[in-house]
Every structure is written in structure tokens, then in C-alpha cells.
Design an enzyme around this catalytic site. Structure first.
Site, short mmCIF file in Angstrom:
data_model
loop_
_atom_site.label_atom_id
_atom_site.label_comp_id
_atom_site.label_asym_id
_atom_site.label_seq_id
_atom_site.Cartn_x
_atom_site.Cartn_y
_atom_site.Cartn_z
N HIS A 92 -30.77 24.65 11.62
CA HIS A 92 -29.86 23.72 12.27
C HIS A 92 -29.30 24.40 13.53
O HIS A 92 -28.64 25.43 13.45
CB HIS A 92 -28.72 23.35 11.33
CG HIS A 92 -27.76 22.34 11.89
ND1 HIS A 92 -26.77 21.76 11.14
CD2 HIS A 92 -27.62 21.81 13.13
CE1 HIS A 92 -26.07 20.92 11.88
NE2 HIS A 92 -26.56 20.95 13.11
N HIS A 103 -37.92 27.67 26.84
CA HIS A 103 -39.36 27.91 26.72
C HIS A 103 -39.68 28.99 25.68
O HIS A 103 -38.97 29.98 25.53
CB HIS A 103 -39.95 28.32 28.08
CG HIS A 103 -39.42 29.64 28.59
ND1 HIS A 103 -39.99 30.84 28.25
CD2 HIS A 103 -38.37 29.92 29.37
CE1 HIS A 103 -39.34 31.83 28.83
NE2 HIS A 103 -38.33 31.29 29.51
#
Length: 199
Positions: free
Chosen positions: A134, A125
Site C-alpha cells: 500500500h 521509473h
């Protein structure tokens, strides 16, 4: 969909597309070394296809190269999300981003453009993943982590809550990040320590 980049990462992108029934028409590359990837034809990119319409995706694993190509192509970029990924409806994903198998992106996470969130990664979250980053397989980003533009988080790394990782940093495989990481830093180990600095 049209892909740019006939590398190993391209194979993973094709697999994601097949998992959700998206057809890949053709693959372009500046310097193709193969005639096909997973039976999809590869052609050299040239000015002939500059005006080619359709939805594109850059299938290049290198973050800097992906940024350069995205700025050069100026196309309509789509995104691909593997059918086994779990993406919160309260999260947001940028154009050109690829979400691989068994990824979890939890509530209010924000993922930028042309990112790779690789197999089994967890983005908790309120994380913010900036453009061209990446996140490698099995990475765990705890709540509220920020990953700067172009940074690469290595396979199996863990990042504690609210940590800020700067732009174009490299986090080594298996590293445990307990402190903020400046731009361009190369960090390895448990706990993570800076061993180098990129320009």
C-alpha cells in the site's frame, strides 16, 4: 464488478469505478456491519456464492487481510484505475490492484497484484512494488525503488532512488528514507530510523 470488503476503503474503490463507468453489482463481506455502501447492497459472503462468476476486486485496506482474502477467494480479479491517474504504457500492473485519483506511475514501473496506490502518489521509473503493498496518499518513490510484499508506505513519505524496502515493513507518515529497510522494520522520521521490528 463484484467487491469483497465493505470498509472505508470500499468507498474509495466505488469512487474509482464510477470515474470510469464501471458498475459495481454487489459487495460481499465476511461480517457486514452495514446494509449498503454508497447505495450498493452489502451481503454476507458464504459458500452459496463460491461459484459466482464475474470480475472481483478486494476492497480491503489492510494488507494482510487483503492477501488472506485473495488466496481464499480464488476468483477472477480485475483492477481499477481512476480516470485522473497517469499510467505509463511502459509500466505493468497486477490483477486486483487499485490506482486512485491523480496517481502518477512512470515508465517501466512494475506494480504487483492487489496493491493500493493511493491518491496523489508518485511511482517513478523502474520502481518495483510487490504484491499487497500500500502506497499511501502523496508518497513519492524516486526511480528504481523496490517495495517488498505487504509493506505500507505512510502518507507523504519520500523514498530516495534505488532504495530497497523489505517485505511487510511500515514506513511512517512523512518519513524520508535514505537507506535500505529490512523486512518487517518500522521506520519513522527524517532521516528515517528503525524504531521497531514486526514478526
Amino acid at each position: 464488478m463484484i467487491l469483497f470488503g465493505a470498509s472505508g476503503h470500499c468507498k474509495s474503490v466505488i469512487d474509482i469505478a464510477e470515474s470510469i463507468g464501471v458498475s459495481i453489482e454487489i459487495i460481499y463481506d465476511d461480517n457486514p456491519k452495514v446494509e449498503a455502501v454508497c447505495h450498493i447492497p452489502v451481503q454476507e459472503y458464504s459458500t452459496i456464492v463460491l461459484g459466482l462468476k464475474g470480475t472481483w476486486l478486494i476492497s480491503i485496506g489492510n494488507n494482510k487481510n487483503r492477501k488472506e482474502v485473495s488466496e481464499r477467494l480464488n476468483k477472477n480479479f480485475g483492477m481499477l484505475i481512476h480516470k485522473t491517474a497517469s499510467i505509463s504504457s511502459w509500466s505493468s500492473l497486477g490483477d486486483g490492484t487499485v490506482i486512485m485519483a491523480k496517481v502518477v506511475v512512470n515508465t517501466c514501473a512494475t506494480i504487483g497484484k492487489h496493491c493500493i496506490i493511493n491518491s496523489g502518489a508518485v511511482v517513478e521509473h523502474d520502481c518495483i512494488i510487490e504484491n499487497y503493498a500500500h502506497i499511501s496518499p502523496n508518497v513519492s518513490l524516486a526511480g528504481g525503488v523496490t517495495v517488498g510484499e505487504g509493506s505500507h508506505i505512510g502518507i507523504g513519505a519520500s523514498v530516495l532512488p534505488e532504495i530497497k524496502i523489505g517485505k511487510w515493513a511500515i514506513i511512517g507518515a512523512g518519513a524520508v528514507i535514505i537507506n535500505d529497510v529490512p523486512d518487517g522494520a518500522v521506520v519513522v522520521g527524517n532521516p528515517g530510523k528503525i524504531i521497531n521490528k514486526n514478526d
